[in-house]
Scaffold this motif. Sequence first.
Motif, PDB file in Angstrom:
ATOM      1  N   ARG A 187       0.855  -1.190   0.000  1.00 31.97           N
ATOM      2  CA  ARG A 187       0.000   0.000   0.000  1.00 31.97           C
ATOM      3  C   ARG A 187       0.889   1.237   0.000  1.00 31.97           C
ATOM      4  NH1 ARG A 187      -5.327  -2.448  -0.224  1.00 31.97           N
ATOM      5  NH2 ARG A 187      -4.812  -4.596   0.369  1.00 31.97           N
ATOM      6  N   ARG A 188       0.309   2.340  -0.504  1.00 30.13           N
ATOM      7  CA  ARG A 188       1.085   3.567  -0.613  1.00 30.13           C
ATOM      8  C   ARG A 188       0.174   4.777  -0.562  1.00 30.13           C
ATOM      9  NH1 ARG A 188       4.737   5.689  -5.787  1.00 30.13           N
ATOM     10  NH2 ARG A 188       6.251   6.843  -4.523  1.00 30.13           N
ATOM     11  N   LYS A 189       0.556   5.786   0.240  1.00 22.76           N
ATOM     12  CA  LYS A 189      -0.155   7.054   0.244  1.00 22.76           C
ATOM     13  C   LYS A 189       0.375   7.921  -0.895  1.00 22.76           C
ATOM     14  CE  LYS A 189      -1.288  10.937   3.307  1.00 22.76           C
ATOM     15  NZ  LYS A 189      -1.161  11.481   4.678  1.00 22.76           N
ATOM     16  N   ARG A 190      -0.545   8.604  -1.610  1.00 25.88           N
ATOM     17  CA  ARG A 190      -0.140   9.385  -2.775  1.00 25.88           C
ATOM     18  C   ARG A 190      -0.416  10.884  -2.619  1.00 25.88           C
ATOM     19  NH1 ARG A 190       3.152   8.458  -6.507  1.00 25.88           N
ATOM     20  NH2 ARG A 190       1.884   9.697  -7.929  1.00 25.88           N
ATOM     21  N   ALA A 191      -0.845  11.322  -1.438  1.00 25.80           N
ATOM     22  CA  ALA A 191      -1.215  12.727  -1.246  1.00 25.80           C
ATOM     23  C   ALA A 191      -0.024  13.644  -1.535  1.00 25.80           C
ATOM     24  CB  ALA A 191      -1.707  12.952   0.175  1.00 25.80           C
TER      25      ALA A 191
END
Length: 454
Positions: A340-344
């Motif tokens: 999983r990865r945050k892209r903000a």
Amino acid sequence: MMEKDRVSALLTDLYQINMIQAYLDHGSTATAVFELSFRNLPARRGFLLAAGLEQALDFLENLRFSPAEIAWLKDSGRFRQNLLDYLAAFRFIGDVHAMPEGTVFFANEPILRVTASLPQAQFAESRLINILHFQTLIAAKAARVILAAPNKVLVDFGMRRAHGAEAGLMAARASYITGFAGTATVLAGREFGIPIYGTMAHSFIESFDDETTAFAAFARARPDNLVLLLDTYDTEAAARKVVDLAPKLKNAGIAIRGVRLDSGDLVAMSQSVRSILDAGGLRDVTIFASGGLDEDQLAAFARQNAPIDGLGVGTSLTTSSDVPALDCVYKLQEYAGIARRKRATNKITWPGRKQVWRRYGPDGRMAGDLLSLEGDTQSGEPLLRLVMQNGQRVLPAPSLDDIRRHAQRELELLPESLRRLEPGAAYPVAIGESLKALAAEVDRRIASQAADRS
């Protein structure tokens, strides 16, 4: 230890419990991986020093909801019975990997990884950040003070202006493992075995009609490690009184160990007092300085060769006043076996379970780090280690002195530009190719899912 005394499980953010309710309702209880890191380093922090791991592991080992806490949650009317039953039986049974306390690290390098069922790993977030952020913040500040004042006796004087009781106690711990000689906080002596230091306040001197009488009274009450405070009235006059009093105290078997300066031009005053003491035959009496000090002033003292042997650092240390907070985050890296990865914007994370490898140059100093996936084969020293398995520590807790020795070695191995606290000094942290590839894969998956939904 204070941290082992039970801290309420309700010391958390409401959104943690809200999410657990939703996870349970949705059946989202598969294994999750979260990592704790510091996103950016401020200009005045070229490096950080990991601290607080022992308290973090204590928290996880002892995390329980009492019947009274469950009853309070029930009475709030916010939560359903499935959540209340889950929390009543809550025990952390996950794994933890972490950098040893006292390890130097840099931006975006995970210092702790939690692998557990999603509700358990999620709930740990708030208190883990609370513990690790603060002690790491103070340890990094203490390291700057130590590097600015080499070979000086440094004492934590900051409990009275710390932001609460736990902060004062943990600042004493964090500064000691970083290399301070001790603390003025008495409880830190009892709880951690940290050496404690203390002299007298101006009020003690003021309570007597005569300064010499005050010195003599204190000396007879506290003859061991005697340090006398000079600057209640006239500092140079007080130094002369100490010279006159010393033979009388010596006849009584009392030796003056030091004098303390707490205000004014400490460089000029220490030079003047040193001359008075030396002329009076008190060359062995040390000079200790305090009074709103920070690493910049200590570096200035060193440049001017001020004859100051020890320093009490208070408010600037326990509040890290120049940089009172760091961008510490605890982010999901994997769930149910999928990265999983945050892209903000400005908050992008690297996905997956990661490791940090450290290289050293021919001179033995740190030369660069590599951040990549845990399963990679890389050269260098891996910094994250398994410290907890199935909710239990895998090794006995190291002693504070062991942690202290590790921190000292880490500071000695810093590149010289970081040791000199040069503004803007850089340290190379490379990203592994496999980590870049995984990030690209996650991005493609996210884009594909978004396209399918549209």
